[in-house]
Motif scaffolding. Structure first.
Motif, mmCIF file in Angstrom:
data_model
loop_
_atom_site.group_PDB
_atom_site.id
_atom_site.type_symbol
_atom_site.label_atom_id
_atom_site.label_comp_id
_atom_site.label_asym_id
_atom_site.label_seq_id
_atom_site.Cartn_x
_atom_site.Cartn_y
_atom_site.Cartn_z
ATOM 1 N N PHE A 70 43.175 -46.675 -7.057
ATOM 2 C CA PHE A 70 44.323 -47.572 -7.178
ATOM 3 C C PHE A 70 43.939 -49.043 -6.947
ATOM 4 N N LYS A 71 43.355 -49.322 -5.808
ATOM 5 C CA LYS A 71 42.892 -50.680 -5.465
ATOM 6 C C LYS A 71 43.951 -51.725 -5.807
ATOM 7 N N ALA A 72 45.152 -51.521 -5.298
ATOM 8 C CA ALA A 72 46.270 -52.415 -5.581
ATOM 9 C C ALA A 72 46.061 -53.774 -4.931
ATOM 10 N N ASP A 73 46.666 -54.796 -5.525
ATOM 11 C CA ASP A 73 46.535 -56.155 -4.995
ATOM 12 C C ASP A 73 47.238 -56.305 -3.651
ATOM 13 N N ILE A 74 48.329 -55.572 -3.456
ATOM 14 C CA ILE A 74 49.014 -55.519 -2.167
ATOM 15 C C ILE A 74 49.184 -54.047 -1.814
ATOM 16 N N MET A 75 48.710 -53.655 -0.634
ATOM 17 C CA MET A 75 48.810 -52.261 -0.194
ATOM 18 C C MET A 75 49.557 -52.215 1.127
ATOM 19 N N CYS A 76 50.676 -51.515 1.136
ATOM 20 C CA CYS A 76 51.514 -51.352 2.319
ATOM 21 C C CYS A 76 51.403 -49.906 2.777
ATOM 22 N N LEU A 77 50.801 -49.704 3.936
ATOM 23 C CA LEU A 77 50.463 -48.359 4.393
ATOM 24 C C LEU A 77 51.196 -48.038 5.684
ATOM 25 N N GLN A 78 51.718 -46.813 5.752
ATOM 26 C CA GLN A 78 52.399 -46.333 6.955
ATOM 27 C C GLN A 78 51.581 -45.195 7.577
ATOM 28 N N GLU A 79 51.825 -44.984 8.870
ATOM 29 C CA GLU A 79 51.139 -43.953 9.657
ATOM 30 C C GLU A 79 49.626 -44.165 9.693
ATOM 31 N N MET A 80 49.195 -45.402 9.638
ATOM 32 C CA MET A 80 47.791 -45.733 9.904
ATOM 33 C C MET A 80 47.642 -45.914 11.413
ATOM 34 N N THR A 81 46.653 -45.265 12.006
ATOM 35 C CA THR A 81 46.461 -45.396 13.448
ATOM 36 C C THR A 81 45.729 -46.683 13.779
ATOM 37 N N ALA A 82 45.942 -47.150 15.000
ATOM 38 C CA ALA A 82 45.237 -48.351 15.465
ATOM 39 C C ALA A 82 43.730 -48.116 15.437
ATOM 40 N N ARG A 83 43.312 -46.920 15.799
ATOM 41 C CA ARG A 83 41.880 -46.601 15.798
ATOM 42 C C ARG A 83 41.307 -46.683 14.381
ATOM 43 N N ASP A 84 42.022 -46.103 13.435
ATOM 44 C CA ASP A 84 41.535 -46.089 12.057
ATOM 45 C C ASP A 84 41.509 -47.496 11.471
ATOM 46 N N TYR A 85 42.525 -48.292 11.798
ATOM 47 C CA TYR A 85 42.542 -49.670 11.303
ATOM 48 C C TYR A 85 41.360 -50.462 11.860
ATOM 49 N N GLU A 86 41.150 -50.372 13.158
ATOM 50 C CA GLU A 86 40.095 -51.160 13.797
ATOM 51 C C GLU A 86 38.698 -50.660 13.432
ATOM 52 N N ASP A 87 38.521 -49.341 13.378
ATOM 53 C CA ASP A 87 37.185 -48.783 13.172
ATOM 54 C C ASP A 87 36.787 -48.662 11.711
ATOM 55 N N TYR A 88 37.775 -48.638 10.790
ATOM 56 C CA TYR A 88 37.403 -48.461 9.392
ATOM 57 C C TYR A 88 38.055 -49.462 8.449
#
Length: 363
Positions: A70-88
């Motif tokens: 997909f690689k959308a220009d704007i990506m709005c994601l829900q249920e992303m964990t703080a760990r996953d956001y920071e680490d990946y």
């Protein structure tokens, strides 16, 4: 596997009267509930084969979908964990594919026994080749009850909510005000400037509470009132120039198309007990993507066992944006029917939601 189609949306002549398309004003936007590993409850996802519950397996599919397919220009994601956001995601998207990003995590509820970093939230990623970052803010919906006046707060205090457990068994009641205070939902606002046209966007991403219509409606009202403040901050003293700001409101609203939340967003006066609630942002948001496509393009956007429905939305104003393409979703229902599966995730789909991918043009 049935292949979803990213197909053009045919706009009616009436809709396009008086509109013009700016050059190079096309962009893609995606909203997607990723299904946090913390919510892969054994008692709910009994229909999912064990290998496809595995977070590493699902994560690889998510990476492939978001960063390659997909690689959308704007990506709005829900249920992303703080760990996953920071680490990946923060580093991978920010460094490898030139995206900026913002994230807000929910506060852990009382029952939470896992590390705080495993708490989920919402994020917004934006393509830095197309957008300049202006500002961002995140809000905790249970801390913004000051957007209501004294009469409204009195109603919220007096309104009783019948409480149920996960199996819909009645377990008691409480005031709507206290229920709202006890919920940990959040909303993220990111202001962007489209480089080619100079258009200012405010992109919103949220994930409303999963039950109690009165709670979801009140949470949505809080978001809209906070959005009104943000627009005024972007355009101080410039009343005539408010049309320069365009709004994209996305997320998992946990609300069907005939719900109080959707009626409220559509501009209907929603009777909330003694209160008649009107969406203050109606001049900026007058439709969602489902208003502009045939009904048979989607059956559901959430396939969580017995809980199925269209819960994921992109809202906008038809004088600001023209929906030009959408990734259809009916093929997922056909796929599950053909394979005699009860729901998602499965071998090919990493979440119990499907991504809602759109393409817009700025008008």
């Amino acid at each position: 596997m049935f292949t979803r189609r990213f197909i053009p949306v045919v706009q009616s002549t009436k809709q396009n009267i008086g509109k013009y398309i700016r050059r190079d004003a096309r962009f893609t936007l995606l909203t997607y509930n990723m299904l946090s590993p913390s919510y892969m409850w054994p008692q709910v996802y009994t229909y999912v084969a064990e290998p496809y519950k595995n977070w590493s397996y699902r994560h690889r599919l998510l990476e492939r979908e978001l960063l390659n397919t997909f690689k959308a220009d704007i990506m709005c994601l829900q249920e992303m964990t703080a760990r996953d956001y920071e680490d990946y995601w923060h580093d991978s998207i920010g460094v490898d594919v030139n995206y900026g990003s913002k994230f807000i995590s929910k506060t852990p509820p009382k029952y939470w026994k896992k590390p705080v970093k495993d708490m989920d939230g919402v994020s917004i990623f934006y393509n830095l080749a197309k957008f300049d970052f202006i500002s961002s803010s995140g809000i905790y919906l249970n801390q913004l009850l000051n957007v209501f006046n004294e009469r409204e707060l009195k109603y919220l205090y007096n309104k009783r909510v019948t409480l149920t457990d996960g199996a819909s068994n009645v377990i008691g009641e409480d005031s709507l005000l206290d229920v709202l205070k006890g919920k940990n939902q959040v909303c993220l606002f990111v202001s962007l400037k489209h480089k080619e046209t100079g258009t200012i966007f405010v992109v919103l991403n949220t994930h409303l509470y999963w039950k109690y219509d009165e709670v979801k409606l009140t949470q949505c009202m809080i978001i809209m009132r906070e959005l009104s403040k943000i627009i005024k901050q972007l355009l101080p003293g410039d009343v005539k120039g408010q049309g320069k700001v365009k709004i994209l409101f996305t997320g998992d609203l946990n609300s069907t198309r005939d719900s109080l939340v959707v009626n409220f967003l559509q501009g209907q006066i929603v009777s909330h007990g003694d209160l008649n609630l009107i969406n203050p942002m109606r001049p900026y948001l007058d439709r969602c993507v489902y208003d502009d496509i045939p009904k048979d393009y989607f059956v559901h956007t959430c396939y969580s066992g017995k809980l199925k429905g269209i819960f994921d939305y992109v809202w906008y104003h038809d004088s600001d944006f023209s929906l030009t393409k959408i990734l259809t979703g009916n093929e997922v229902s056909d796929e599950l029917l053909a394979s005699n599966q009860l729901g998602l995730p499965n071998e090919n789909h990493p979440s119990d939601h499907i991504p809602l991918l759109t393409e817009f043009k700025i008008l």
